[in-house]
Design a protein around this motif. Structure first.
Motif, PDB file in Angstrom:
ATOM      1  N   THR A  72       4.581 -12.958   1.852  1.00  0.00           N
ATOM      2  CA  THR A  72       5.159 -12.704   3.173  1.00  0.00           C
ATOM      3  C   THR A  72       5.772 -11.309   3.249  1.00  0.00           C
ATOM      4  N   THR A  73       6.365 -10.858   2.154  1.00  0.00           N
ATOM      5  CA  THR A  73       6.931  -9.506   2.124  1.00  0.00           C
ATOM      6  C   THR A  73       5.830  -8.465   2.140  1.00  0.00           C
ATOM      7  N   VAL A  88       0.850  -1.190   0.000  1.00  0.00           N
ATOM      8  CA  VAL A  88       0.000   0.000   0.000  1.00  0.00           C
ATOM      9  C   VAL A  88       0.885   1.240   0.000  1.00  0.00           C
ATOM     10  N   HIS A  89       0.758   2.037  -1.057  1.00  0.00           N
ATOM     11  CA  HIS A  89       1.505   3.287  -1.140  1.00  0.00           C
ATOM     12  C   HIS A  89       0.585   4.461  -0.819  1.00  0.00           C
ATOM     13  N   ARG A  90       1.129   5.658  -0.890  1.00  0.00           N
ATOM     14  CA  ARG A  90       0.382   6.852  -0.479  1.00  0.00           C
ATOM     15  C   ARG A  90      -0.946   6.996  -1.223  1.00  0.00           C
ATOM     16  N   SER A  97       8.315   3.623   5.952  1.00  0.00           N
ATOM     17  CA  SER A  97       8.327   2.314   6.612  1.00  0.00           C
ATOM     18  C   SER A  97       8.161   1.192   5.599  1.00  0.00           C
ATOM     19  N   VAL A  98       7.321   1.421   4.590  1.00  0.00           N
ATOM     20  CA  VAL A  98       7.093   0.417   3.543  1.00  0.00           C
ATOM     21  C   VAL A  98       8.346   0.255   2.691  1.00  0.00           C
ATOM     22  N   VAL A  99       8.970   1.368   2.327  1.00  0.00           N
ATOM     23  CA  VAL A  99      10.199   1.328   1.521  1.00  0.00           C
ATOM     24  C   VAL A  99      11.286   0.557   2.253  1.00  0.00           C
ATOM     25  N   LYS A 100      11.396   0.772   3.545  1.00  0.00           N
ATOM     26  CA  LYS A 100      12.422   0.090   4.341  1.00  0.00           C
ATOM     27  C   LYS A 100      12.215  -1.429   4.297  1.00  0.00           C
ATOM     28  N   VAL A 101      10.982  -1.881   4.468  1.00  0.00           N
ATOM     29  CA  VAL A 101      10.692  -3.310   4.419  1.00  0.00           C
ATOM     30  C   VAL A 101      11.001  -3.885   3.044  1.00  0.00           C
ATOM     31  N   LEU A 102      10.619  -3.186   2.007  1.00  0.00           N
ATOM     32  CA  LEU A 102      10.856  -3.672   0.651  1.00  0.00           C
ATOM     33  C   LEU A 102      12.345  -3.800   0.358  1.00  0.00           C
ATOM     34  N   ARG A 103      13.112  -2.838   0.797  1.00  0.00           N
ATOM     35  CA  ARG A 103      14.562  -2.877   0.554  1.00  0.00           C
ATOM     36  C   ARG A 103      15.219  -4.043   1.305  1.00  0.00           C
ATOM     37  N   THR A 155       4.925  -5.290   4.916  1.00  0.00           N
ATOM     38  CA  THR A 155       4.678  -3.872   4.604  1.00  0.00           C
ATOM     39  C   THR A 155       3.352  -3.411   5.203  1.00  0.00           C
ATOM     40  N   TYR A 156       2.362  -4.277   5.210  1.00  0.00           N
ATOM     41  CA  TYR A 156       1.062  -3.899   5.777  1.00  0.00           C
ATOM     42  C   TYR A 156       1.167  -3.699   7.283  1.00  0.00           C
TER      43      TYR A 156
END
Length: 421
Positions: A270-271, A230-232, A412-418, A275-276
């Motif tokens: 799982t990734t 989920v993005h902005r 926070s989402v970007v951090k998890v994805l990276r 993020t959620y």
């Protein structure tokens, strides 16, 4: 890839493998509720389940159920998703995998034999020549027994017709059609499901009854389906939906991502789940509820929109956000869209009364330098400067360690994805 299955698929035609009388596993709402009563759970949500009753196929006598099984089979990831939603009532009014009559009815009419609207067939597929009607099989996830299935019939589906009707195409460039052709077995088998244990997953998936218990019984609940982080723009979309005149005062959003198998290039479930979870913590919005759905995506566009609405109805939702090109897909060769941008919205509106769910068209939001997120029409009218970032460019920036603009994605989402891709 099952090459020979794919070849057979291209020339397949309907024919019955046996002539046994099929068990009408999906046509009787009364049968769906014959052994289990969940009225207390139903009272906790404003919405009634699809077909009027919430199915619960879980048994307390696991040993007796297992004793009836004579064949053990390891279930695929997609089968585990389907059987879980049969067991817990997510696919109400189904009490088992569709027999040939129910399958044909859904494929051809988008409805069960009794006329109850249903988007896509739910089938047990196999290549096993030895499996026969009358057999009870035990589906397992590793060593864990998940469910038994009392097989009632065995048939060779017309996969070409199935895909033309359900996906709008029989081209193998469509991910759903490719799945039907190369992943699913030659035969489909109908049969009543008896649930033993919930599949083990890396993320929690509450049952419809559990989610209903947490929902208000006097407020509208609008569901938001997604299969990506989920993005902005997504967040703005589903929170602004609460201001739609179709939603009653004090309504809430149920963000209900699918975390099962999807198309090949999507981010793993799982990734996505991680993020959620960080976004839920970061936003802490009291009008947004987050739950997770063990559903196998088909990318079937309009037909899948109907399926999603039925499932969320069973989870207690009164409304459903329909996005542009919902559950859409592109040709793996030409890159062209298989569905129009508003096809899913149109079919949802046309069937809203039958479904008992109100579709809420999603806003076409854009980010502008001057006013942040606003509708595309308003941005055009005011001559605002629109900022754009494609998914391809975003992934490239993500992998390259470049800064991602906060208007596009949450930190926070970007951090998890990276950390995970």
């Amino acid at each position: 890839m099952k090459f020979f299955t794919a070849v057979a698929f291209l020339t397949a035609s309907v024919s019955a493998f046996t002539t046994m009388t099929p068990n009408k596993v999906a046509s009787s709402n009364a049968m769906a509720f014959s052994q289990f009563s969940q009225q207390s759970a139903l009272m906790a949500a404003k919405q009634v389940p699809h077909g009027g009753v919430l199915v619960n196929q879980m048994t307390d006598d696991k040993d007796a159920a297992i004793a009836k099984a004579t064949v053990e089979i390891q279930a695929s990831e997609r089968q585990l998703c389907d059987v879980e939603l049969i067991m817990n009532g997510g696919f109400s009014p189904l009490t088992g995998f569709m027999d040939e009559a129910a399958y044909n009815s859904v494929v051809e009419n988008m409805a069960l034999e009794d006329g109850t609207i249903f988007g896509l067939p739910v089938v047990y597929d196999t290549d096993d020549e030895s499996l026969q009607p009358g057999t009870t099989i035990l589906l397992k996830q590793g060593d864990l027994p998940i469910a038994t299935v009392e097989l009632t019939d065995k048939y060779v589906p017309n996969k070409v017709l199935e895909c033309k009707q359900c996906y709008g195409t029989s081209e193998l460039e469509h991910p759903g059609t490719l799945m039907v052709a190369t992943e699913r077995g030659k035969y489909y088998m109908g049969g009543k499901v008896t649930g033993l244990n919930t599949p083990v997953r890396d993320f929690p998936c509450k049952t419809p009854a559990e989610v209903r218990e947490e929902l208000p019984d006097d407020k509208d609940v609008v569901a938001f389906q997604c299969r990506n982080p989920v993005h902005r723009a997504h967040y703005e979309l589903f929170t602004r939906a609460l201001d739609d005149p179709l939603i009653g005062e004090g309504g809430i959003v149920l963000v209900h991502p699918t975390c099962g198998p999807t198309q090949a290039d999507d981010i793993p479930g799982t990734t996505r789940y991680k993020t959620y979870e960080v976004l839920k913590e970061e936003t802490a919005n009291p009008r947004v509820v987050w739950e997770y759905l063990p559903y196998s995506m088909h990318m079937a566009g309009p037909r899948e929109a109907i399926q999603h609405m039925i499932i969320r109805k069973n989870f207690g939702c009164t409304h459903f956000i329909i996005g542009r090109d919902m559950a859409g897909s592109k040709s793996s060769i030409t890159g062209e869209d298989y569905y129009g941008a508003y096809d899913a919205q149109d079919i949802a509106k046309a069937n809203a009364e039958k479904l008992g769910v109100t579709p809420v068209p999603s806003l076409n939001l854009v980010f502008t330098e001057e006013e942040g997120y606003t509708t595309a029409d308003e941005a055009k009218e005011k001559g605002l400067s629109i900022q754009k970032l494609s998914g391809t460019k975003f992934r490239k920036m993500l992998r390259g360690g470049e800064d991602i603009p906060e208007w596009f994605a949450f930190k926070s989402v970007v951090k998890v994805l990276r950390e995970n891709i």
